[in-house]
Motif scaffolding. Structure first.
Motif, mmCIF file in Angstrom:
data_model
loop_
_atom_site.group_PDB
_atom_site.id
_atom_site.type_symbol
_atom_site.label_atom_id
_atom_site.label_comp_id
_atom_site.label_asym_id
_atom_site.label_seq_id
_atom_site.Cartn_x
_atom_site.Cartn_y
_atom_site.Cartn_z
ATOM 1 N N ASP A 571 54.228 -15.609 -7.202
ATOM 2 C CA ASP A 571 53.794 -15.479 -5.815
ATOM 3 C C ASP A 571 52.900 -16.646 -5.414
ATOM 4 N N ILE A 574 55.042 -19.877 -4.993
ATOM 5 C CA ILE A 574 55.869 -19.856 -3.775
ATOM 6 C C ILE A 574 55.007 -20.172 -2.557
ATOM 7 N N LYS A 575 53.798 -19.594 -2.489
ATOM 8 C CA LYS A 575 52.910 -19.866 -1.352
ATOM 9 C C LYS A 575 52.452 -21.316 -1.343
ATOM 10 N N LYS A 578 55.375 -23.544 -0.461
ATOM 11 C CA LYS A 578 55.698 -23.491 0.969
ATOM 12 C C LYS A 578 54.782 -24.412 1.758
ATOM 13 N N TYR A 644 59.607 -24.583 -4.617
ATOM 14 C CA TYR A 644 59.630 -23.554 -3.575
ATOM 15 C C TYR A 644 61.045 -23.378 -3.025
ATOM 16 N N ALA A 645 61.733 -24.486 -2.751
ATOM 17 C CA ALA A 645 63.101 -24.395 -2.236
ATOM 18 C C ALA A 645 64.021 -23.731 -3.245
ATOM 19 N N THR A 648 63.000 -19.865 -3.643
ATOM 20 C CA THR A 648 63.363 -19.124 -2.437
ATOM 21 C C THR A 648 64.861 -18.874 -2.378
ATOM 22 N N ASN A 651 65.784 -16.450 -5.677
ATOM 23 C CA ASN A 651 65.249 -15.091 -5.671
ATOM 24 C C ASN A 651 65.499 -14.343 -4.378
ATOM 25 N N LEU A 652 65.491 -15.058 -3.251
ATOM 26 C CA LEU A 652 65.621 -14.409 -1.956
ATOM 27 C C LEU A 652 66.936 -14.722 -1.256
ATOM 28 N N LYS A 654 67.640 -17.450 0.334
ATOM 29 C CA LYS A 654 67.328 -18.109 1.594
ATOM 30 C C LYS A 654 67.370 -19.610 1.417
ATOM 31 N N VAL A 656 66.021 -22.915 2.699
ATOM 32 C CA VAL A 656 64.880 -23.355 3.496
ATOM 33 C C VAL A 656 65.252 -24.469 4.465
#
Length: 770
Positions: A571, A574-575, A578, A644-645, A648, A651-652, A654, A656
């Motif tokens: 977590d 990722i923050k 970002k 982060y890319a 994301t 895991n998600l 998404k 970016v």
């Protein structure tokens, strides 16, 4: 006028040889002035007459004087063994038994003025036994000499002690030596200065006996304090020696090799770049971009070394005895401490410091909650200091230096406002009180203090604490190469590693951090051990940055904060990633407090705990200071943005790079594919003419490699199943290189192929290496 000259002058006034021979002036002989030299000189009995007729002069009673010996050998060229040989007939104990013998002839010397002279009688081994001219020194041969007792120390200690005597007292001390040691001191005392006196003493007697003779005569002169002073010097010298031996075992060797082999520190590490000013900001050298200066110091700072810290010259010109050494994570602060300690041990620097005590905060944590004093704390960490007395901590001549390494590792709150006052090093308290009073210079105000920390933690030091700040910036290019040459015993391996670093400019720049150099060396060492010296070294810079990430996130963090769970680490990354990605897109490299709040990031976690970011002070306006944060290097910002890319997307699901899906219905049933993500990333990178996404793109492609995904596996919520991702990415890069007409962007795409381990022929064969 000397005593000898006075005696000669007294005899020559109104006295002739005839008067002396006829017995006239007998009363004058009885009334001769008594002084300290009456035992040294005497007038032999007079003959009835002095016949100077034609008969030859009777010379049977004459003595011949041998040629004087050569000057005493310098104490600095003598060894303790030679000193022992010279003192074979001299023994040591706590007492001295003197036997005095006549050292003068009973003959006369007649000069042109017909006056009598007293002359010394030359002695030889045939004339008088050796024992009759020398002092009997009782020696305890079973007592072993302490290794700290050396010729330089003995010379310095005796000279320093005798130097405290007045000129008159020193002359009295000389007379005692001339009186009881006539063979060793057979020149006029007025012609012997302090250096020659001590030099002669050490030449004739052993080190123990030299101290013994000095203390005996000082005691006879009533100088008991000087006798105690000599004993104190010897005691401190023994403690210093034992402390140095302890520190040598602790700091003398390092374990950096892949196989865990310990090597001497001097064989591994080299000089660090330390500057006399702080707030220089991070290293902003970049392979692709030109980043503006981020720091507040517009002028080039002055470079110094660890030997320049708290020197006597510095103490004369500055009232501060507290130095704060700052530096980003992995810049070499602990290396600088190790260098300083070893230089003190070998007396290469800080000779004015009697005792140097390193107090690493990671070791001080064990005393949290205990009641102890500073003196007790030192004795627990260094048992060799048990002999020190309370007065040694308060003495002006006993200079102590404390090195508190890793203030950022002390995670208990340091309260500088409400902490009780502590001024006596023998008073008991808790660790927090001791640390605060040390840094406030209330405890041991005569002491010297060096504290190392990451820049962010210095904010806890209040403004009214008087200190100077210096900063360590890591390695220069020449020192970086020297590090690898020392690290690898095989010169061929060292040359290969240096060529490997120079082949990629980003690696060469990042190796300004000693921690990064150590990571690269460890990996190369592993490859050489497993595959041989000619094996291919890793092409991926992403692999090295991932190793650095884990070193900062886990290995170094454990000393500063409680261990984080994998979910919390994910977590946090990722923050932070970002934020890094958003700043990268806007060409921003300074982090403001607003950025922290918007992304929900704890700056305490990012700066002092993990060390991924750093803090420095800028002056945007006159009389205005602003605390600014940034990543420890722009490439670390690019790496975290790529991570982060990747996380994301994995895991998600998404992408970016795609703000809104083009086909919402299609997006509901099928998520984006890796090929689409990489296609969007390449297109976005080609749109940036300044190249701010070039290194980011290399990291993003590098994360598709199996070796890197295995390292990053803990941050993925599910195993990645991208069997053709690497091949698809390489094909995409080749296609974009054919379509692009920008040579700079094509060069970076070629570096992306190199990162993947796949270099195409034909279209990229004419491109140079990165």
């Amino acid at each position: 006028m000397s005593d000898v000259d006075e005696a000669m002058a007294t005899q020559s006034e109104g006295s002739s040889i005839g008067e002396a021979a006829s017995g006239r002036r007998e009363s004058g002989l009885e009334e001769e002035v008594e002084d300290e030299d009456e035992d040294l000189y005497y007038i032999p009995p007079r003959r009835p007459s002095l016949d100077l007729g034609p008969s030859p002069m009777d010379t049977t009673h004459w003595y011949y004087v041998d040629q004087a010996l050569s000057p005493a050998q310098s104490y600095s060229t003598m060894t303790s063994e030679e000193s022992d040989k010279m003192g074979e007939d001299d023994t040591s104990s706590t007492s001295v038994r003197r036997q005095r013998a006549d050292s003068y002839s009973s003959c006369y010397s007649v000069d042109s003025d017909d006056c009598e002279k007293k002359i010394r009688k030359a002695r030889s081994k045939e004339d008088v036994p050796e024992s009759s001219d020398t002092n009997k020194l009782n020696e305890n041969k079973s007592e072993k000499r302490h290794p700290s007792l050396t010729i330089p120390f003995t010379f310095k200690a005796i000279s320093k002690t005798l130097g405290k005597l007045s000129e008159f007292e020193l002359m009295g001390f000389k007379r005692k030596l001339w009186k009881y040691y006539p063979q060793s001191f057979n020149t006029p005392p007025q012609n012997t200065d302090l250096v020659d006196l001590v030099d002669r003493l050490l030449e004739r007697y052993s080190l123990e006996n030299s101290f013994q003779i000095t203390k005996t005569h000082l005691a006879e002169m009533g100088k008991k304090k000087l006798v105690e002073y000599v004993d104190t010097l010897c005691l401190r010298n023994e403690v210093r020696y034992e402390l140095a031996e302890c520190l040598k075992q602790k700091y003398g060797e390092v374990c950096e090799d892949y196989g865990g082999e310990k090597r001497p520190f001097d064989d591994v590490h080299t000089t660090l770049k330390i500057v006399s000013t702080c707030d220089n900001g991070p290293n902003i050298e970049h392979e692709v971009m030109k980043i503006g200066k981020l720091d507040s110091n517009q002028e080039a700072p002055k470079e110094i070394s660890t030997a320049d810290i708290l020197t006597p010259n510095y103490l004369e010109t500055s009232s501060s005895r507290f130095i704060l050494l700052t530096g980003v994570a992995g810049s070499g602060k602990s290396m600088a401490v190790r260098r300083l300690v070893l230089d003190w041990i070998e007396e290469r620097a800080h000779k004015h410091v009697t005792f140097l005590f390193p107090l690493p905060f990671r070791e001080l944590k064990q005393f949290e909650g205990e009641k102890l004093s500073l003196a007790g704390l030192v004795k627990k960490l260094y048992p060799a200091t048990e002999k020190l007395r309370d007065g040694d901590y308060r003495c002006d001549e006993c200079q102590m230096m404390f090195v508190l390494d890793g203030l950022d590792e002390y995670h208990w709150k340091i309260d500088f406002e409400n902490t009780e006052l502590l001024s006596d090093p023998t008073d008991t308290s808790n660790l927090k009180v001791i640390v605060v009073n040390l840094m406030r210079a209330r405890l041991l105000y005569r002491g010297l203090f060096l504290v190392t920390t990451r820049p962010y933690v210095r904010a806890c030091v209040p403004w009214d604490v008087h200190y100077n700040e210096i900063e360590v910036l890591g390695f220069r290019d020449t020192q970086r190469d020297e590090y690898f040459q020392k690290r690898f015993k095989d010169s061929n391996q060292a040359a290969r590693v240096i060529d490997y670093i120079n082949s990629t400019k980003t690696l060469r720049i990042m190796c300004h951090l000693p921690l990064f150099c150590s990571i690269v060396a460890d990996e190369c060492q592993r490859v050489f051990k497993e595959k041989g010296t000619n094996a291919e070294l890793p092409n991926s810079i992403t692999y090295m940055y991932t190793k650095l990430l884990f070193a900062l996130l886990r290995q170094n963090r454990k000393w500063r904060a409680p261990e984080n769970s994998v979910d919390k680490e994910r977590d946090f990354l990722i923050k932070l990633g970002k934020l890094a990605f958003s700043m990268l897109e806007h060409g921003q490299y300074k982090i403001t407090q607003t950025d922290w709040k918007e992304n929900g990031i704890n700056d305490q976690e990012a700066v002092p705990y993990t060390g991924l970011c750093t803090q420095y002070v800028t002056k945007p306006y006159v009389l205005v200071n602003e605390n600014v944060l940034s990543f420890i290097h722009p490439t670390m910002q690019e790496y975290l943005a790529a991570l982060y890319a990747m996380l994301t997307f994995a895991n998600l699901g998404k992408n970016v790079f795609e703000e809104k899906p083009k086909n919402k219905v299609k997006g509901m049933f099928r998520g984006p594919t890796p090929s689409e993500m990489y296609k969007n990333a390449v297109d976005r990178s080609l749109q940036c003419e300044d190249g701010r996404l070039d290194i980011f793109l290399r990291f993003l492609f590098g994360m598709t490699l199996k070796t890197n995904q295995e390292l990053l596996q803990p941050f993925f919520t599910s195993p990645l199943k991208w069997p053709t991702a690497t091949g698809d990415a390489a094909a995409l890069i080749r296609k974009r290189m054919k379509d692009s007409q920008n040579p700079e962007r094509n060069r970076n795409l070629h570096c992306c192929l190199k990162e993947l381990g796949s270099q195409s022929r034909g279209s990229v064969s004419s491109l140079t290496d990165c």
